[in-house]
Design a protein around this motif. Structure first.
Motif, PDB file in Angstrom:
ATOM      1  N   PHE A 290       0.840  -1.207   0.000  1.00  0.00           N
ATOM      2  CA  PHE A 290       0.000   0.000   0.000  1.00  0.00           C
ATOM      3  C   PHE A 290       0.870   1.250   0.000  1.00  0.00           C
ATOM      4  O   PHE A 290       0.510   2.258  -0.629  1.00  0.00           O
ATOM      5  N   ARG A 291       1.990   1.193   0.705  1.00  0.00           N
ATOM      6  CA  ARG A 291       2.879   2.358   0.762  1.00  0.00           C
ATOM      7  C   ARG A 291       3.326   2.789  -0.626  1.00  0.00           C
ATOM      8  O   ARG A 291       3.425   3.993  -0.909  1.00  0.00           O
ATOM      9  N   GLU A 292       3.550   1.837  -1.513  1.00  0.00           N
ATOM     10  CA  GLU A 292       3.976   2.187  -2.869  1.00  0.00           C
ATOM     11  C   GLU A 292       2.874   2.932  -3.626  1.00  0.00           C
ATOM     12  O   GLU A 292       3.147   3.861  -4.385  1.00  0.00           O
ATOM     13  N   LEU A 293       1.631   2.536  -3.403  1.00  0.00           N
ATOM     14  CA  LEU A 293       0.508   3.223  -4.051  1.00  0.00           C
ATOM     15  C   LEU A 293       0.328   4.615  -3.456  1.00  0.00           C
ATOM     16  O   LEU A 293       0.030   5.573  -4.163  1.00  0.00           O
TER      17      LEU A 293
ATOM     18  N   LYS B  95       2.700   6.458  -2.128  1.00  0.00           N
ATOM     19  CA  LYS B  95       3.800   7.288  -2.636  1.00  0.00           C
ATOM     20  C   LYS B  95       3.483   7.809  -4.045  1.00  0.00           C
ATOM     21  O   LYS B  95       3.818   8.942  -4.391  1.00  0.00           O
ATOM     22  N   LYS B  96       2.831   6.995  -4.816  1.00  0.00           N
ATOM     23  CA  LYS B  96       2.547   7.369  -6.204  1.00  0.00           C
ATOM     24  C   LYS B  96       1.621   8.574  -6.285  1.00  0.00           C
ATOM     25  O   LYS B  96       1.842   9.486  -7.082  1.00  0.00           O
ATOM     26  N   ILE B  97       0.571   8.609  -5.442  1.00  0.00           N
ATOM     27  CA  ILE B  97      -0.375   9.740  -5.527  1.00  0.00           C
ATOM     28  C   ILE B  97       0.020  10.896  -4.614  1.00  0.00           C
ATOM     29  O   ILE B  97      -0.497  12.008  -4.767  1.00  0.00           O
ATOM     30  N   GLY B  98       0.938  10.645  -3.670  1.00  0.00           N
ATOM     31  CA  GLY B  98       1.235  11.660  -2.667  1.00  0.00           C
ATOM     32  C   GLY B  98       2.562  12.360  -2.850  1.00  0.00           C
ATOM     33  O   GLY B  98       3.049  13.005  -1.921  1.00  0.00           O
ATOM     34  N   SER B  99       3.128  12.291  -4.062  1.00  0.00           N
ATOM     35  CA  SER B  99       4.463  12.856  -4.279  1.00  0.00           C
ATOM     36  C   SER B  99       4.459  14.286  -4.804  1.00  0.00           C
ATOM     37  O   SER B  99       5.501  14.812  -5.173  1.00  0.00           O
ATOM     38  N   GLY B 100       3.297  14.889  -4.879  1.00  0.00           N
ATOM     39  CA  GLY B 100       3.247  16.290  -5.299  1.00  0.00           C
ATOM     40  C   GLY B 100       3.005  16.461  -6.784  1.00  0.00           C
ATOM     41  O   GLY B 100       2.939  15.502  -7.559  1.00  0.00           O
ATOM     42  N   ASN B 101       2.892  17.734  -7.190  1.00  0.00           N
ATOM     43  CA  ASN B 101       2.522  18.065  -8.573  1.00  0.00           C
ATOM     44  C   ASN B 101       3.547  17.606  -9.602  1.00  0.00           C
ATOM     45  O   ASN B 101       3.196  17.248 -10.720  1.00  0.00           O
ATOM     46  N   HIS B 102       4.801  17.618  -9.243  1.00  0.00           N
ATOM     47  CA  HIS B 102       5.847  17.352 -10.234  1.00  0.00           C
ATOM     48  C   HIS B 102       6.156  15.871 -10.409  1.00  0.00           C
ATOM     49  O   HIS B 102       6.452  15.423 -11.519  1.00  0.00           O
ATOM     50  N   THR B 103       6.089  15.101  -9.333  1.00  0.00           N
ATOM     51  CA  THR B 103       6.484  13.694  -9.431  1.00  0.00           C
ATOM     52  C   THR B 103       5.339  12.724  -9.140  1.00  0.00           C
ATOM     53  O   THR B 103       5.496  11.525  -9.345  1.00  0.00           O
ATOM     54  N   GLY B 104       4.214  13.239  -8.660  1.00  0.00           N
ATOM     55  CA  GLY B 104       3.082  12.366  -8.377  1.00  0.00           C
ATOM     56  C   GLY B 104       2.462  11.813  -9.655  1.00  0.00           C
ATOM     57  O   GLY B 104       2.563  12.415 -10.728  1.00  0.00           O
ATOM     58  N   GLU B 105       1.813  10.663  -9.538  1.00  0.00           N
ATOM     59  CA  GLU B 105       1.182  10.017 -10.690  1.00  0.00           C
ATOM     60  C   GLU B 105      -0.226   9.556 -10.320  1.00  0.00           C
ATOM     61  O   GLU B 105      -0.546   9.330  -9.153  1.00  0.00           O
ATOM     62  N   ASN B 106      -1.059   9.426 -11.345  1.00  0.00           N
ATOM     63  CA  ASN B 106      -2.376   8.832 -11.138  1.00  0.00           C
ATOM     64  C   ASN B 106      -2.228   7.326 -11.032  1.00  0.00           C
ATOM     65  O   ASN B 106      -1.300   6.723 -11.579  1.00  0.00           O
ATOM     66  N   LEU B 107      -3.162   6.697 -10.343  1.00  0.00           N
ATOM     67  CA  LEU B 107      -3.188   5.250 -10.268  1.00  0.00           C
ATOM     68  C   LEU B 107      -3.884   4.678 -11.501  1.00  0.00           C
ATOM     69  O   LEU B 107      -4.755   5.307 -12.094  1.00  0.00           O
TER      70      LEU B 107
ATOM     71  N   ARG C 152      -6.431   1.758 -13.072  1.00  0.00           N
ATOM     72  CA  ARG C 152      -7.675   1.179 -12.558  1.00  0.00           C
ATOM     73  C   ARG C 152      -7.360   0.028 -11.601  1.00  0.00           C
ATOM     74  O   ARG C 152      -7.962  -0.067 -10.515  1.00  0.00           O
ATOM     75  N   GLU C 153      -6.426  -0.819 -11.996  1.00  0.00           N
ATOM     76  CA  GLU C 153      -6.076  -1.977 -11.171  1.00  0.00           C
ATOM     77  C   GLU C 153      -5.459  -1.540  -9.844  1.00  0.00           C
ATOM     78  O   GLU C 153      -5.743  -2.126  -8.791  1.00  0.00           O
ATOM     79  N   GLU C 154      -4.605  -0.514  -9.882  1.00  0.00           N
ATOM     80  CA  GLU C 154      -3.989  -0.024  -8.646  1.00  0.00           C
ATOM     81  C   GLU C 154      -5.022   0.606  -7.725  1.00  0.00           C
ATOM     82  O   GLU C 154      -4.976   0.419  -6.500  1.00  0.00           O
ATOM     83  N   ALA C 155      -5.958   1.367  -8.293  1.00  0.00           N
ATOM     84  CA  ALA C 155      -7.000   1.997  -7.475  1.00  0.00           C
ATOM     85  C   ALA C 155      -7.873   0.929  -6.817  1.00  0.00           C
ATOM     86  O   ALA C 155      -8.270   1.059  -5.645  1.00  0.00           O
ATOM     87  N   ALA C 156      -8.177  -0.135  -7.565  1.00  0.00           N
ATOM     88  CA  ALA C 156      -8.958  -1.229  -6.994  1.00  0.00           C
ATOM     89  C   ALA C 156      -8.198  -1.905  -5.861  1.00  0.00           C
ATOM     90  O   ALA C 156      -8.763  -2.191  -4.788  1.00  0.00           O
ATOM     91  N   ALA C 157      -6.909  -2.141  -6.068  1.00  0.00           N
ATOM     92  CA  ALA C 157      -6.090  -2.784  -5.040  1.00  0.00           C
ATOM     93  C   ALA C 157      -6.003  -1.919  -3.787  1.00  0.00           C
ATOM     94  O   ALA C 157      -6.129  -2.421  -2.659  1.00  0.00           O
ATOM     95  N   ALA C 158      -5.795  -0.606  -3.978  1.00  0.00           N
ATOM     96  CA  ALA C 158      -5.703   0.302  -2.832  1.00  0.00           C
ATOM     97  C   ALA C 158      -7.014   0.324  -2.057  1.00  0.00           C
ATOM     98  O   ALA C 158      -7.026   0.307  -0.817  1.00  0.00           O
ATOM     99  N   THR C 159      -8.133   0.369  -2.769  1.00  0.00           N
ATOM    100  CA  THR C 159      -9.440   0.409  -2.116  1.00  0.00           C
ATOM    101  C   THR C 159      -9.684  -0.870  -1.325  1.00  0.00           C
ATOM    102  O   THR C 159     -10.161  -0.830  -0.185  1.00  0.00           O
ATOM    103  N   LYS C 160      -9.351  -2.003  -1.903  1.00  0.00           N
ATOM    104  CA  LYS C 160      -9.527  -3.268  -1.197  1.00  0.00           C
ATOM    105  C   LYS C 160      -8.664  -3.319   0.061  1.00  0.00           C
ATOM    106  O   LYS C 160      -9.120  -3.773   1.118  1.00  0.00           O
ATOM    107  N   MET C 161      -7.427  -2.842  -0.029  1.00  0.00           N
ATOM    108  CA  MET C 161      -6.551  -2.868   1.142  1.00  0.00           C
ATOM    109  C   MET C 161      -7.078  -1.954   2.249  1.00  0.00           C
ATOM    110  O   MET C 161      -6.930  -2.264   3.436  1.00  0.00           O
ATOM    111  N   MET C 162      -7.725  -0.846   1.879  1.00  0.00           N
ATOM    112  CA  MET C 162      -8.324   0.028   2.884  1.00  0.00           C
ATOM    113  C   MET C 162      -9.572  -0.609   3.476  1.00  0.00           C
ATOM    114  O   MET C 162      -9.770  -0.608   4.693  1.00  0.00           O
ATOM    115  N   LEU C 163     -10.440  -1.153   2.635  1.00  0.00           N
ATOM    116  CA  LEU C 163     -11.666  -1.781   3.126  1.00  0.00           C
ATOM    117  C   LEU C 163     -11.360  -2.945   4.054  1.00  0.00           C
ATOM    118  O   LEU C 163     -12.033  -3.147   5.078  1.00  0.00           O
ATOM    119  N   LEU C 164     -10.337  -3.730   3.721  1.00  0.00           N
ATOM    120  CA  LEU C 164      -9.988  -4.912   4.506  1.00  0.00           C
ATOM    121  C   LEU C 164      -9.033  -4.605   5.655  1.00  0.00           C
ATOM    122  O   LEU C 164      -8.586  -5.520   6.359  1.00  0.00           O
TER     123      LEU C 164
END
Length: 357
Positions: free
Chosen positions: A5-8, A10-22, A24-36
């Protein structure tokens, strides 16, 4: 799993210059890890606020919906029914300024033979406004006491169902406290508006406030192959209640079609520009709703007719808006909506009595 989860995060929380969108598969994985609860509380809070600052993409919302579809509850189609179910997407944190009309709309639609599903929970951050569940309780319909199986039975017998998060989707209800802790609506609050807890032909009718949200909705459903027909309503406090103090802005998106824009002005149909304000107490609100169902004139009655007329037309029951308004008046005057409420109350009471005996 917290390392994954930390890797996901880091991807969205790195700021305007280095941050990236997730993806679909990554967003699903992140959501499942939060729900569970596989992500830690610190990670979940950080993800929610970072994702809110970044703003979700349609593809990310699609991944969230994938996770909700995999882990969440679903009502099933009634055997032998080919009707398209209307799923009404309303902000879970309720209303704080204007009187909710949606419960009356649901009764009008179901009285006309249109099946409806609503969903939500209890009072919720950040608005802590009055939620649908409290309105139904005030009307004598307590969805909080029903299991998913019992809710399915009520849906099949009356045409109305309600997915109550604390009972039917406790994994999602477990994320609600974070909304209070971060002090902001997370992107889940956007995704919930187009969540479809139904395993059949569904027509999602969702409220929205900001135009970018409508584009996110469309992007999410495009990514998922448009499994549902979507209508967006720039409604009161983000709900799908049509306003009367301004032109109602409506978006209609069918499978693989361009957005069709519809504008409805209350003036064109003889309505005033007054939105009924939220009453000081829940009891006063319930009394006013009940007076509408009895056919007693009021500003709330006018809003009920305005909304009912549109929805009966939009759902194909009536050929024109004018006809929808006329039929809505008949449904209210003939006490059909009130009878539908009694039918739902009776179905729940009979179900509970059967379990006691």
């Amino acid at each position: 799993m917290s390392k994954a989860f930390r890797e996901l995060l880091k991807k969205i929380g790195s700021g305007n210059h280095t941050g990236e969108n997730l993806t679909r598969e990554e967003a699903a994985a992140a959501t499942k890890m939060m729900l569970l609860a596989e992500a830690t509380p610190a990670q979940i809070g950080a993800f929610m606020i970072a994702h809110r600052i970044k703003r979700p993409t349609g593809e990310e919302l699609a991944g969230m919906l994938d996770a909700y579809e995999e882990l969440g509850p679903k009502l099933q189609p009634k055997k032998g029914s080919n009707s398209s179910v209307k799923v009404l997407g309303i902000p879970y944190d309720g209303r704080s300024r204007t009187a909710p009309i949606n419960s009356i709309t649901a009764l009008i639609l179901t009285a006309a033979g249109v099946p409806v599903i609503q969903h939500g929970g209890d009072r919720m951050p950040t608005k802590e406004g009055i939620p649908l569940i409290e309105i139904w309780q005030g009307l004598g319909v307590d969805w909080t006491k029903l299991s998913l199986t019992e809710t399915q039975q009520i849906f099949e017998s009356t045409g109305l169902g309600f997915i109550y998060l604390p009972n039917h989707f406790p994994l999602a209800a477990g994320l609600v406290p974070y909304r209070d802790q971060i002090g902001k609506r997370p992107p889940f609050a956007t995704m919930e508006l187009i969540w479809c807890p139904y395993n059949g032909d569904a027509h999602i009718i969702s409220g929205f406030v900001h135009p970018p949200t409508e584009n996110m909705f469309r992007g999410a459903l495009e990514t998922r192959g448009f499994p549902q027909y979507l209508t967006t309503i720039k409604g009161l406090e983000g709900s799908c209640d049509l306003p009367r103090d301004r032109t109602a802005i409506i978006g209609i998106i069918k499978q693989n079609t361009e957005l069709e824009r519809l504008h409805l002005s209350h003036n064109d149909y003889g309505f005033s520009n007054i939105n009924p304000p939220l009453f000081p107490t829940t009891n006063e609100l319930i009394n006013q709703i009940e007076s509408v169902l009895k056919g007693e004139p009021s500003e709330m009655m006018q809003s009920a007719i305005w909304n009912g007329g549109f929805y009966l037309w939009h759902c194909g029951i009536c050929p024109t808006m004018e006809a929808g308004i006329a039929v809505t008046k008949e449904i209210i005057t003939n006490k059909n909506a009130a009878q539908k409420l009694e039918e739902i109350r009776g179905a729940i009471a009979a179900l509970q009595l059967a379990y006691k005996t």
